[in-house]
Design a protein around this motif. Structure first.
Motif, PDB file in Angstrom:
ATOM      1  N   GLY A 114      -1.733  45.274 -25.442  1.00  0.00           N
ATOM      2  CA  GLY A 114      -2.070  44.717 -24.142  1.00  0.00           C
ATOM      3  C   GLY A 114      -0.946  43.970 -23.461  1.00  0.00           C
ATOM      4  O   GLY A 114      -0.942  43.858 -22.246  1.00  0.00           O
ATOM      5  N   HIS A 156      -9.477  44.710 -22.184  1.00  0.00           N
ATOM      6  CA  HIS A 156      -8.028  44.476 -22.304  1.00  0.00           C
ATOM      7  C   HIS A 156      -7.778  43.080 -22.889  1.00  0.00           C
ATOM      8  O   HIS A 156      -6.973  42.912 -23.809  1.00  0.00           O
ATOM      9  CB  HIS A 156      -7.373  44.626 -20.924  1.00  0.00           C
ATOM     10  N   TRP A 169       1.161  46.609 -20.791  1.00  0.00           N
ATOM     11  CA  TRP A 169      -0.033  47.310 -20.322  1.00  0.00           C
ATOM     12  C   TRP A 169       0.272  48.764 -19.987  1.00  0.00           C
ATOM     13  O   TRP A 169      -0.479  49.673 -20.324  1.00  0.00           O
ATOM     14  CB  TRP A 169      -0.580  46.575 -19.102  1.00  0.00           C
TER      15      TRP A 169
END
Length: 145
Positions: A30, A18, A33
């Motif tokens: 990212g 991530h 999320w």
């Protein structure tokens, strides 16, 4: 904290992946999320190693400050990044494409009752994590320098 030093990313595989996507895309991948759940990257100084350590955390806002929660999923001990910032509160934060220095501190007993619901509204599992541990899960305030 100098940004030219090497940074060690989270030892947790999916978190490290991530972080790399976040950094490589300037947060385009990212930052959000999950739908409506945004993350920032927090870089602390390792309290024992002295190395710069980076993790991704869900965040909320309190005025100009950023809020993150040291939940560790309700584990009995604080996550390493909380212990690191207690030893050295000067941190680096990346939110989307922007990176800036900040000072990290634990929310005071007077502030936390106002801040916790903000974070639990973003990630309701925080309430479950607190219920599963005797540890007081901290809300950490990141103040831009």
């Amino acid at each position: 904290m100098t940004s030219s030093e090497q940074v060690v990313d989270s030892p947790t595989g999916w978190v490290a992946e991530h972080i790399q996507r976040y950094v490589e895309t300037g947060g385009a991948e990212g930052h959000e999320w999950r739908p409506g759940v945004y993350t920032l990257l927090l870089t602390t100084r390792g309290r024992r190693s002295g190395k710069r350590r980076r993790t991704a955390l869900i965040y909320g806002r309190d005025g100009d400050d950023y809020l993150v929660v040291g939940s560790e999923g309700g584990a009995p001990k604080h996550p390493a990044w909380v212990l690191n910032l207690l030893a050295e509160p000067q941190v680096e934060v990346q939110v989307g494409p922007e990176t800036f220095p900040a000072r990290a501190r634990i929310a005071t007993p007077e502030e936390k009752p106002r801040m916790w619901p903000t974070m639990a509204a973003i990630w309701p599992a925080y309430d479950d994590y607190q219920a599963r541990t005797d540890r007081e899960i901290p809300v950490v305030v990141l103040e831009r320098l």
